[in-house]
Design a protein around this motif. Sequence first.
Motif, PDB file in Angstrom:
ATOM      1  N   GLY A  54       0.792  -1.178  -0.066  1.00 27.46           N
ATOM      2  CA  GLY A  54      -0.185  -0.015   0.055  1.00 27.46           C
ATOM      3  C   GLY A  54       1.082   1.458  -0.001  1.00 27.46           C
ATOM      4  N   GLN A  55       2.284   1.174  -0.067  1.00 27.23           N
ATOM      5  CA  GLN A  55       3.132   2.286   0.151  1.00 27.23           C
ATOM      6  C   GLN A  55       3.117   3.055  -1.215  1.00 27.23           C
ATOM      7  OE1 GLN A  55       6.506   0.752   2.002  1.00 27.23           O
ATOM      8  NE2 GLN A  55       5.981   1.353   3.724  1.00 27.23           N
ATOM      9  N   SER A  56       3.000   2.193  -2.327  1.00 24.45           N
ATOM     10  CA  SER A  56       3.142   3.014  -3.643  1.00 24.45           C
ATOM     11  C   SER A  56       1.737   2.927  -4.437  1.00 24.45           C
ATOM     12  CB  SER A  56       4.284   2.331  -4.404  1.00 24.45           C
ATOM     13  OG  SER A  56       5.440   2.308  -3.912  1.00 24.45           O
ATOM     14  N   THR A  57       1.573   4.122  -4.980  1.00 23.20           N
ATOM     15  CA  THR A  57       0.257   4.118  -5.842  1.00 23.20           C
ATOM     16  C   THR A  57       0.640   4.748  -7.283  1.00 23.20           C
ATOM     17  OG1 THR A  57      -0.619   6.252  -4.806  1.00 23.20           O
ATOM     18  CG2 THR A  57      -1.337   4.132  -3.693  1.00 23.20           C
ATOM     19  N   PHE A  58      -0.238   4.654  -7.987  1.00 35.34           N
ATOM     20  CA  PHE A  58       0.067   5.296  -9.278  1.00 35.34           C
ATOM     21  C   PHE A  58      -1.534   5.514  -9.909  1.00 35.34           C
ATOM     22  CE2 PHE A  58       2.001   6.896 -13.025  1.00 35.34           C
ATOM     23  CZ  PHE A  58       1.278   6.526 -14.143  1.00 35.34           C
ATOM     24  N   TYR A  59      -1.888   6.894 -10.229  1.00 31.25           N
ATOM     25  CA  TYR A  59      -3.230   7.182 -10.889  1.00 31.25           C
ATOM     26  C   TYR A  59      -2.766   7.594 -12.432  1.00 31.25           C
ATOM     27  CZ  TYR A  59      -4.693   7.310  -6.184  1.00 31.25           C
ATOM     28  OH  TYR A  59      -5.153   7.302  -4.769  1.00 31.25           O
ATOM     29  N   THR A  60      -3.781   7.340 -13.222  1.00 29.60           N
ATOM     30  CA  THR A  60      -4.023   7.880 -14.248  1.00 29.60           C
ATOM     31  C   THR A  60      -4.375   9.446 -14.204  1.00 29.60           C
ATOM     32  OG1 THR A  60      -4.592   7.514 -16.776  1.00 29.60           O
ATOM     33  CG2 THR A  60      -6.128   7.235 -15.173  1.00 29.60           C
ATOM     34  N   ASN A  61      -3.975  10.381 -15.257  1.00 27.44           N
ATOM     35  CA  ASN A  61      -4.374  11.733 -15.100  1.00 27.44           C
ATOM     36  C   ASN A  61      -5.686  11.926 -14.833  1.00 27.44           C
ATOM     37  OD1 ASN A  61      -1.668  12.491 -14.936  1.00 27.44           O
ATOM     38  ND2 ASN A  61      -1.556  12.949 -17.096  1.00 27.44           N
ATOM     39  N   SER A  62      -6.616  11.168 -15.584  1.00 24.57           N
ATOM     40  CA  SER A  62      -7.896  11.577 -15.769  1.00 24.57           C
ATOM     41  C   SER A  62      -8.810  11.203 -14.215  1.00 24.57           C
ATOM     42  CB  SER A  62      -8.732  10.514 -16.820  1.00 24.57           C
ATOM     43  OG  SER A  62      -8.475   9.250 -16.447  1.00 24.57           O
ATOM     44  N   VAL A  63      -8.184  10.503 -13.622  1.00 24.40           N
ATOM     45  CA  VAL A  63      -8.888  10.429 -12.314  1.00 24.40           C
ATOM     46  C   VAL A  63      -8.284  10.863 -11.120  1.00 24.40           C
ATOM     47  CG1 VAL A  63      -9.968   8.347 -13.264  1.00 24.40           C
ATOM     48  CG2 VAL A  63      -7.889   7.852 -11.780  1.00 24.40           C
ATOM     49  N   LYS A  64      -7.027  11.270 -11.334  1.00 24.48           N
ATOM     50  CA  LYS A  64      -6.136  11.930 -10.214  1.00 24.48           C
ATOM     51  C   LYS A  64      -6.723  12.999  -9.626  1.00 24.48           C
ATOM     52  CE  LYS A  64      -1.772  11.885 -11.295  1.00 24.48           C
ATOM     53  NZ  LYS A  64      -0.448  12.376 -11.822  1.00 24.48           N
ATOM     54  N   GLY A  65      -6.815  13.140  -8.330  1.00 22.14           N
ATOM     55  CA  GLY A  65      -7.617  13.990  -7.503  1.00 22.14           C
ATOM     56  C   GLY A  65      -8.993  14.003  -7.143  1.00 22.14           C
ATOM     57  N   ARG A  66      -9.689  12.830  -8.008  1.00 21.17           N
ATOM     58  CA  ARG A  66     -10.970  12.634  -7.798  1.00 21.17           C
ATOM     59  C   ARG A  66     -11.157  11.066  -7.160  1.00 21.17           C
ATOM     60  NH1 ARG A  66     -14.627  12.101 -11.638  1.00 21.17           N
ATOM     61  NH2 ARG A  66     -13.111  11.391 -13.387  1.00 21.17           N
ATOM     62  N   PHE A  67     -10.220  10.249  -7.333  1.00 23.73           N
ATOM     63  CA  PHE A  67     -10.448   8.935  -7.156  1.00 23.73           C
ATOM     64  C   PHE A  67      -9.320   8.627  -6.259  1.00 23.73           C
ATOM     65  CE2 PHE A  67     -12.791   7.055 -11.010  1.00 23.73           C
ATOM     66  CZ  PHE A  67     -13.752   7.835 -11.133  1.00 23.73           C
ATOM     67  N   THR A  68      -9.439   7.853  -5.240  1.00 23.73           N
ATOM     68  CA  THR A  68      -8.552   7.241  -4.177  1.00 23.73           C
ATOM     69  C   THR A  68      -8.508   5.704  -4.002  1.00 23.73           C
ATOM     70  OG1 THR A  68      -8.771   9.341  -3.222  1.00 23.73           O
ATOM     71  CG2 THR A  68      -7.621   7.652  -1.910  1.00 23.73           C
ATOM     72  N   ILE A  69      -7.420   5.156  -4.378  1.00 23.49           N
ATOM     73  CA  ILE A  69      -7.403   3.753  -4.136  1.00 23.49           C
ATOM     74  C   ILE A  69      -6.830   3.577  -2.609  1.00 23.49           C
ATOM     75  CG2 ILE A  69      -5.049   3.604  -4.944  1.00 23.49           C
ATOM     76  CD1 ILE A  69      -5.927   0.831  -6.337  1.00 23.49           C
ATOM     77  N   SER A  70      -7.075   2.402  -2.109  1.00 24.09           N
ATOM     78  CA  SER A  70      -6.476   1.927  -0.932  1.00 24.09           C
ATOM     79  C   SER A  70      -6.752   0.554  -0.649  1.00 24.09           C
ATOM     80  CB  SER A  70      -7.302   2.780   0.377  1.00 24.09           C
ATOM     81  OG  SER A  70      -8.839   2.417   0.506  1.00 24.09           O
ATOM     82  N   ARG A  71      -6.194   0.077   0.508  1.00 22.16           N
ATOM     83  CA  ARG A  71      -6.224  -1.442   0.529  1.00 22.16           C
ATOM     84  C   ARG A  71      -6.075  -1.892   2.048  1.00 22.16           C
ATOM     85  NH1 ARG A  71      -2.043  -4.471  -2.927  1.00 22.16           N
ATOM     86  NH2 ARG A  71      -2.955  -6.365  -1.885  1.00 22.16           N
ATOM     87  N   ASP A  72      -6.924  -2.899   2.356  1.00 19.30           N
ATOM     88  CA  ASP A  72      -6.834  -3.259   4.047  1.00 19.30           C
ATOM     89  C   ASP A  72      -6.467  -4.509   3.672  1.00 19.30           C
ATOM     90  OD1 ASP A  72      -7.260  -4.149   6.363  1.00 19.30           O
ATOM     91  OD2 ASP A  72      -9.087  -3.017   6.696  1.00 19.30           O
ATOM     92  N   ASN A  73      -5.006  -5.114   3.983  1.00 23.26           N
ATOM     93  CA  ASN A  73      -4.532  -6.387   3.638  1.00 23.26           C
ATOM     94  C   ASN A  73      -5.257  -7.268   4.770  1.00 23.26           C
ATOM     95  OD1 ASN A  73      -3.261  -5.559   1.631  1.00 23.26           O
ATOM     96  ND2 ASN A  73      -1.373  -5.363   2.395  1.00 23.26           N
TER      97      ASN A  73
END
Length: 129
Positions: A54-73
């Motif tokens: 969960g330490q690294s994330t990568f967003y495409t520009n079209s959703v950056k700032g609007r979408f947030t990914i997270s995980r609960d292992n």
Amino acid sequence: VQLQASGGGLVQPGGYLRLSCAASGRTFSNHAVAWFRQAPGKEREFLVAISGTGQSTFYTNSVKGRFTISRDNPKNTMYLQMSNLKPEDTAVYYCAASSNHYLSPSLRRRTSENEYDYWGQGTLVTVSS
């Protein structure tokens, strides 16, 4: 690893929605995971990925700032929090898992469907008034 996406539905423009992706079958933290979507008549496109820890994330520009990914292992689940939704966000959303725990150093690979070996069934998000 088996994946099951859920949480889709109908939402008004400007609204928000949270998608979930439940995993089973393997140690979840061993897999980088990602969200893709496929709009009607279009190819499936990469949205965002997160590494196994969960330490690294990568967003495409079209959703950056609007979408947030997270995980609960511990819960074997990842999430996609979507806000300020637009009609063009209407699509079937898919979660996917890589055989690697890290995000590929190659931009092309980490955003490619071929990088991800396991796929959920998709959940439909419709943004409309």
